[in-house]
Design a protein around this motif. Structure first.
Motif, mmCIF file in Angstrom:
data_model
loop_
_atom_site.group_PDB
_atom_site.id
_atom_site.type_symbol
_atom_site.label_atom_id
_atom_site.label_comp_id
_atom_site.label_asym_id
_atom_site.label_seq_id
_atom_site.Cartn_x
_atom_site.Cartn_y
_atom_site.Cartn_z
ATOM 1 N N LEU A 179 0.816 -1.254 0.087
ATOM 2 C CA LEU A 179 -0.087 -0.050 -0.059
ATOM 3 C C LEU A 179 0.741 1.321 0.105
ATOM 4 O O LEU A 179 1.611 1.636 0.798
ATOM 5 C CB LEU A 179 -0.948 0.008 1.234
ATOM 6 C CG LEU A 179 -1.661 -1.210 1.300
ATOM 7 C CD1 LEU A 179 -2.720 -1.238 2.780
ATOM 8 C CD2 LEU A 179 -2.711 -1.544 0.195
ATOM 9 N N ASP A 180 0.821 2.032 -1.072
ATOM 10 C CA ASP A 180 2.012 3.117 -1.299
ATOM 11 C C ASP A 180 1.446 4.273 -0.702
ATOM 12 O O ASP A 180 0.412 4.757 -0.820
ATOM 13 C CB ASP A 180 2.111 3.278 -2.925
ATOM 14 C CG ASP A 180 3.141 3.992 -3.118
ATOM 15 O OD1 ASP A 180 4.152 4.178 -2.453
ATOM 16 O OD2 ASP A 180 3.387 4.745 -4.149
ATOM 17 N N CYS A 181 2.306 5.029 -0.065
ATOM 18 C CA CYS A 181 2.035 6.325 0.590
ATOM 19 C C CYS A 181 3.348 7.049 0.760
ATOM 20 O O CYS A 181 4.020 7.138 1.637
ATOM 21 C CB CYS A 181 1.443 6.097 1.981
ATOM 22 S SG CYS A 181 0.854 7.611 2.956
ATOM 23 N N GLN A 182 3.532 7.814 -0.210
ATOM 24 C CA GLN A 182 4.817 8.987 -0.348
ATOM 25 C C GLN A 182 4.392 10.116 0.044
ATOM 26 O O GLN A 182 3.340 10.602 -0.204
ATOM 27 C CB GLN A 182 5.277 8.926 -1.642
ATOM 28 C CG GLN A 182 5.806 7.412 -2.119
ATOM 29 C CD GLN A 182 6.880 6.667 -1.791
ATOM 30 O OE1 GLN A 182 7.549 7.469 -0.842
ATOM 31 N NE2 GLN A 182 6.928 5.545 -1.829
ATOM 32 N N PHE A 183 5.203 11.051 0.909
ATOM 33 C CA PHE A 183 4.796 12.466 1.410
ATOM 34 C C PHE A 183 6.178 13.114 1.352
ATOM 35 O O PHE A 183 7.160 12.810 1.097
ATOM 36 C CB PHE A 183 4.035 12.051 2.773
ATOM 37 C CG PHE A 183 5.199 11.775 3.637
ATOM 38 C CD1 PHE A 183 5.858 12.975 4.481
ATOM 39 C CD2 PHE A 183 5.364 10.650 4.011
ATOM 40 C CE1 PHE A 183 6.780 12.247 5.284
ATOM 41 C CE2 PHE A 183 6.360 10.112 4.957
ATOM 42 C CZ PHE A 183 7.250 11.001 5.666
ATOM 43 N N LYS A 201 10.738 8.626 7.977
ATOM 44 C CA LYS A 201 11.067 10.011 8.187
ATOM 45 C C LYS A 201 11.448 10.583 6.413
ATOM 46 O O LYS A 201 11.549 11.713 6.210
ATOM 47 C CB LYS A 201 11.864 10.494 9.160
ATOM 48 C CG LYS A 201 11.255 10.291 10.493
ATOM 49 C CD LYS A 201 12.136 10.799 11.498
ATOM 50 C CE LYS A 201 13.479 10.296 11.478
ATOM 51 N NZ LYS A 201 14.227 10.768 12.750
ATOM 52 N N SER A 202 11.998 9.522 6.012
ATOM 53 C CA SER A 202 12.789 9.774 4.528
ATOM 54 C C SER A 202 11.426 10.058 3.495
ATOM 55 O O SER A 202 11.799 10.304 2.519
ATOM 56 C CB SER A 202 13.338 8.522 4.329
ATOM 57 O OG SER A 202 12.531 7.488 4.063
ATOM 58 N N GLY A 203 10.186 9.957 3.930
ATOM 59 C CA GLY A 203 9.188 10.475 2.995
ATOM 60 C C GLY A 203 8.335 9.230 2.492
ATOM 61 O O GLY A 203 7.424 9.379 1.688
ATOM 62 N N ASP A 204 8.692 7.902 2.868
ATOM 63 C CA ASP A 204 8.013 6.734 2.474
ATOM 64 C C ASP A 204 7.124 6.245 3.614
ATOM 65 O O ASP A 204 7.729 5.434 4.541
ATOM 66 C CB ASP A 204 8.960 5.662 1.815
ATOM 67 C CG ASP A 204 8.451 4.609 1.083
ATOM 68 O OD1 ASP A 204 7.200 4.418 1.062
ATOM 69 O OD2 ASP A 204 9.064 3.444 0.904
#
Length: 382
Positions: free
Chosen positions: A43-47, A103-106
């Protein structure tokens, strides 16, 4: 003048806000994910964060409830630089973050060993004050078809109607069924009608050419399974012969039952007759007669024995001969059955007793006169 300055301030603030991008989930929305049970899904969630997001980072994955009356269920959580994975018991040990350091954004997660109960809508929420953002995605866990069961319904005779049936116990719908013949011409009979949803093939007026091997394939969007069936169509049975044989068999059974019933009635009748004969009192046969008591003879013998002591040896021999003759005569005169049945008036006279020898004759024979006391019939002395 004052209004002009206020408008200028609002304009500068808007430009500053546009230059600074807020926290945002950059993953593009996707169509519902369809996976088979037992597989693994990501389940992808990049921010992305902005310089204004200075608060602590919180990431929360939750399974949204389909009913508004039920609370959403947290699946996994990242807060205070720490991962919390065992929030939801049914997914314990099966859900993990995609990277060791979100915390790296992934903020993506991996869900392993999928089950049909994992189907639902998932939400990824990323919060770093003052920024906050969320994203929803739908997961559909489908079950592969279980091995189907092939069977036939109806009589496998020429001219009859039969049904080929294929069914599975597990599998996520929509399910598709496909029948094919794997022998001879590899074509279904010309009179057959296939239903791909129900998995049946109706064959009307089946013929011998329909005999052979068949295969059914059950499939959905995540997998397929198959089963095989061999069909053997036989010639029609001789209905007339079967009816005649049935009638003969019924008649034989009825005859056997009649013989058994007759034997049973006859045995019962014989048993009843024997019982009546045993209980019958026969009046025409007279009861057995007992012999006449010889009390009198024994009494006379007793009286004679009492007088033996007074006799001389010469007279004793003569007396013994006379006594034997007298007893023999009495036993020879035992009355017969006819004499017992005569009335008292016709009873025969008692046998004559031997005449006593005269005194002079005894003297000539050398006997000595002896006085003997008189006795009555019952043996007593008079």
């Amino acid at each position: 003048m004052f209004h002009t300055r206020m408008e200028l301030c609002f304009t500068l603030l808007s430009l500053l806000t546009a230059l600074v991008s807020p926290l945002e989930i950059t993953s593009s929305p996707k169509a519902p994910l369809e996976k088979a049970s037992g597989q693994t899904v990501k389940l992808d969630c990049q921010f992305s964060l902005s310089s204004s997001d200075t608060g602590p980072l919180d990431i929360e994955w939750s399974l949204l409830a389909s009913d508004n009356q039920i609370n959403d269920q947290v699946v996994i959580l990242y807060s205070g630089d720490r991962v919390y994975e065992d929030y939801y018991e049914p997914m314990k040990g099966r859900v993990h973050f995609n990277t060791p350091d979100p915390k790296s954004g992934d903020a993506s997660i991996n869900l392993t060993g999928l089950k049909s109960t994992d189907t639902g809508t998932y939400q990824c929420k990323v919060k770093k004050a003052p920024g906050i953002s969320s994203k929803k995605m739908q997961l559909i866990v489908m079950v592969r078809p279980s091995k189907p069961k092939c069977s036939t319904e109806g009589t496998l005779e020429e001219g009859k109607n039969i049904v080929l049936r294929c069914s599975t116990t597990e599998g996520t719908k929509p399910m598709q069924y496909k029948w094919e013949k794997t022998s001879d011409s590899k074509l279904l009979p010309s009179t057959s009608v296939m239903d791909p949803v129900e998995g049946t093939v109706n064959v009307r007026n089946v013929s011998a050419s329909a005999s052979g091997s068949y295969r059914c394939v059950a499939s959905n969007r995540v997998g397929s399974e198959e089963c095989d069936l061999y069909l053997q169509v036989t010639p029609p049975r001789n209905i007339g012969g079967i009816i005649a044989g049935s009638i003969i068999a019924i008649l034989l059974i009825l005859l056997l039952l009649a013989i058994i019933l007759y034997c049973f009635c006859r045995a019962r009748k014989n048993k009843k007759y024997e019982k009546e004969i045993c209980n019958e009192i026969r009046e025409d046969v007279p009861p057995p007669k007992s012999r006449v008591s010889s009390t009198r003879s024994f009494s006379q013998m007793g009286s004679q024995r009492s007088s033996l002591g007074s006799m001389s040896p010469s007279n004793l021999h003569e007396y013994t001969l006379k006594s034997q003759y007298s007893m023999k005569s009495q036993y020879d005169k035992i009355p017969s059955t006819e004499e017992y049945e005569r009335p008292p008036s016709q009873a025969p006279l008692p046998p004559p007793t031997a005449a006593r020898m005269a005194g002079p004759n005894l003297s000539r024979m050398g006997a000595i006169p002896v006085m003997t006391p008189a006795q009555n019939r019952d043996g007593s002395i008079v």
